[in-house]
Design a protein around this motif. Structure first.
Motif, PDB file in Angstrom:
ATOM      1  N   ARG A 222       0.848  -1.190   0.000  1.00  0.00           N
ATOM      2  CA  ARG A 222       0.000   0.000   0.000  1.00  0.00           C
ATOM      3  C   ARG A 222       0.887   1.245   0.000  1.00  0.00           C
ATOM      4  O   ARG A 222       1.906   1.303   0.704  1.00  0.00           O
ATOM      5  CB  ARG A 222      -0.921   0.016   1.234  1.00  0.00           C
ATOM      6  CG  ARG A 222      -2.060  -0.991   1.177  1.00  0.00           C
ATOM      7  CD  ARG A 222      -3.079  -0.616   0.099  1.00  0.00           C
ATOM      8  NE  ARG A 222      -4.209  -1.529   0.033  1.00  0.00           N
ATOM      9  CZ  ARG A 222      -4.286  -2.580  -0.770  1.00  0.00           C
ATOM     10  NH1 ARG A 222      -3.266  -2.864  -1.573  1.00  0.00           N
ATOM     11  NH2 ARG A 222      -5.369  -3.342  -0.794  1.00  0.00           N
ATOM     12  N   GLY A 223       0.475   2.237  -0.761  1.00  0.00           N
ATOM     13  CA  GLY A 223       1.280   3.447  -0.893  1.00  0.00           C
ATOM     14  C   GLY A 223       1.479   4.181   0.406  1.00  0.00           C
ATOM     15  O   GLY A 223       2.515   4.812   0.631  1.00  0.00           O
ATOM     16  N   GLY A 224       0.490   4.118   1.307  1.00  0.00           N
ATOM     17  CA  GLY A 224       0.564   4.839   2.565  1.00  0.00           C
ATOM     18  C   GLY A 224       1.601   4.313   3.536  1.00  0.00           C
ATOM     19  O   GLY A 224       1.849   4.935   4.579  1.00  0.00           O
ATOM     20  N   LEU A 225       2.249   3.208   3.207  1.00  0.00           N
ATOM     21  CA  LEU A 225       3.284   2.665   4.090  1.00  0.00           C
ATOM     22  C   LEU A 225       4.570   3.481   4.052  1.00  0.00           C
ATOM     23  O   LEU A 225       5.393   3.377   4.958  1.00  0.00           O
ATOM     24  CB  LEU A 225       3.599   1.209   3.708  1.00  0.00           C
ATOM     25  CG  LEU A 225       2.493   0.194   3.964  1.00  0.00           C
ATOM     26  CD1 LEU A 225       2.830  -1.135   3.304  1.00  0.00           C
ATOM     27  CD2 LEU A 225       2.285  -0.003   5.472  1.00  0.00           C
ATOM     28  N   ILE A 226       4.739   4.273   3.001  1.00  0.00           N
ATOM     29  CA  ILE A 226       5.982   5.032   2.883  1.00  0.00           C
ATOM     30  C   ILE A 226       5.725   6.535   2.919  1.00  0.00           C
ATOM     31  O   ILE A 226       4.661   7.000   2.517  1.00  0.00           O
ATOM     32  CB  ILE A 226       6.754   4.668   1.592  1.00  0.00           C
ATOM     33  CG1 ILE A 226       6.033   5.212   0.353  1.00  0.00           C
ATOM     34  CG2 ILE A 226       6.969   3.169   1.488  1.00  0.00           C
ATOM     35  CD1 ILE A 226       6.821   5.040  -0.919  1.00  0.00           C
TER      36      ILE A 226
END
Length: 303
Positions: A222-226
């Motif tokens: 998921r993009g929100g992990l970084i």
């Protein structure tokens, strides 16, 4: 039973058949549905299928006939589960359909960053091999996976499949949930965990500072992990030697996105899950879920 697929294009852009579902219900399929169209298109439906459409409690309030929501993905955070339970609406999902596909794509990104096949192919097309004084030439350094270490954040079905592939390449596997030092000692770090409030922005400046110098980061989760800006800074400084990214926090991205065109960063458009075989599995499991619901069963029921 009347059922609408609200956003079917990503699953079936025309190369599959909805026949398994059409045999079970009176089916209407929309390629895409805007937020403003959801209620109008769902008002006369007993059930709906959604991939990305957000189904809130307010939407459910406006759909008294609705009794079934099928999520054509594994994650279901875009459906208000508490509201569905209060409305007596069954919700099902598609667990584990993309395990092999996502693991394969993670290694496609890894291999592109270590072997640079695409870059060398473009070089040959540009005529560089014709003009080479030697039988081969070095354009970008190629590194061997054998003997390297792979850190895995998220050791579920996909993480375990990635670990088996890594071991076949001769890599050492470090599992972050068992050993927080995995990030510090891994040559490549790959993310395979769900996104939640506790790990949002996990890969930030402080986390990256604790990683091995010259490590590679892979994100097919998921993009929100970084933290995008922190990853960009690390790529520019060389702290990260490369990154392979298949997911961004906002999709499609808003132009210009900092990681698109960033140094040594490969970005693919959320396609890790997309092999035809995988999408066919989504259709088949969605049909099996609906058949179970009709018969009073609980196959892949969330509630």
């Amino acid at each position: 039973m009347k059922v609408a697929i609200l956003d079917g294009y990503s699953i079936n852009p025309g190369d599959l058949s909805w026949d398994p579902l059409e045999k079970l219900c009176d089916l209407v399929c929309y390629d895409r549905t805007s937020d403003e169209q959801i209620i109008r298109r769902s008002r006369d439906m007993d059930g709906i299928y959604v991939s990305q459409c957000v189904i809130t409690g307010e939407i459910m309030d406006a759909l008294p006939r609705l009794r079934y929501i099928g999520v054509t993905a594994t994650g279901y955070d875009h459906v208000d589960i508490a509201a569905a339970k209060a409305h007596g609406i069954a919700v099902t999902n598609n667990p584990a359909y993309s395990t092999e596909a996502v693991a394969q794509h993670a290694f496609a990104l890894i291999l592109e960053l270590t072997n640079h096949v695409g870059s060398y192919h473009r070089s040959v097309l540009q005529g560089d091999w014709y003009d080479s004084p030697d039988f081969c030439y070095m354009r970008e350094p190629i590194s061997l996976l054998d003997g390297k270490s792979l850190g895995i954040v998220g050791y579920g079905r996909i993480g375990r499949r990635v670990a088996r592939i890594a071991e076949a390449f001769g890599m050492t596997v470090n599992i972050y949930s068992r050993d927080p030092e995995a990030a510090r000692k891994s040559d490549i770090l790959t993310l395979h965990c769900p996104l939640n409030s506790e790990n949002h922005g996990l890969i930030n400046r402080d986390f990256i500072a604790g990683m091995k110098d010259g490590a590679i980061l892979i994100n097919t989760a998921r993009g929100g992990l970084i933290q995008t800006d922190d990853v960009l800074e690390a790529l520019r400084s060389g702290k990260l030697a490369g990154a392979g990214i298949d997911v961004l926090e906002t999709e499609p991205p808003v132009r210009p996105h900092p990681l698109i065109g960033a140094p040594n960063c490969i970005v693919t458009p959320h396609i890790a899950w997309m092999p035809r075989e995988t999408r066919q599995k989504v259709v088949d499991v969605s049909a099996a879920n609906l058949a179970s619901y009709i018969e009073g069963g609980t196959l892949n029921r969330i509630i």
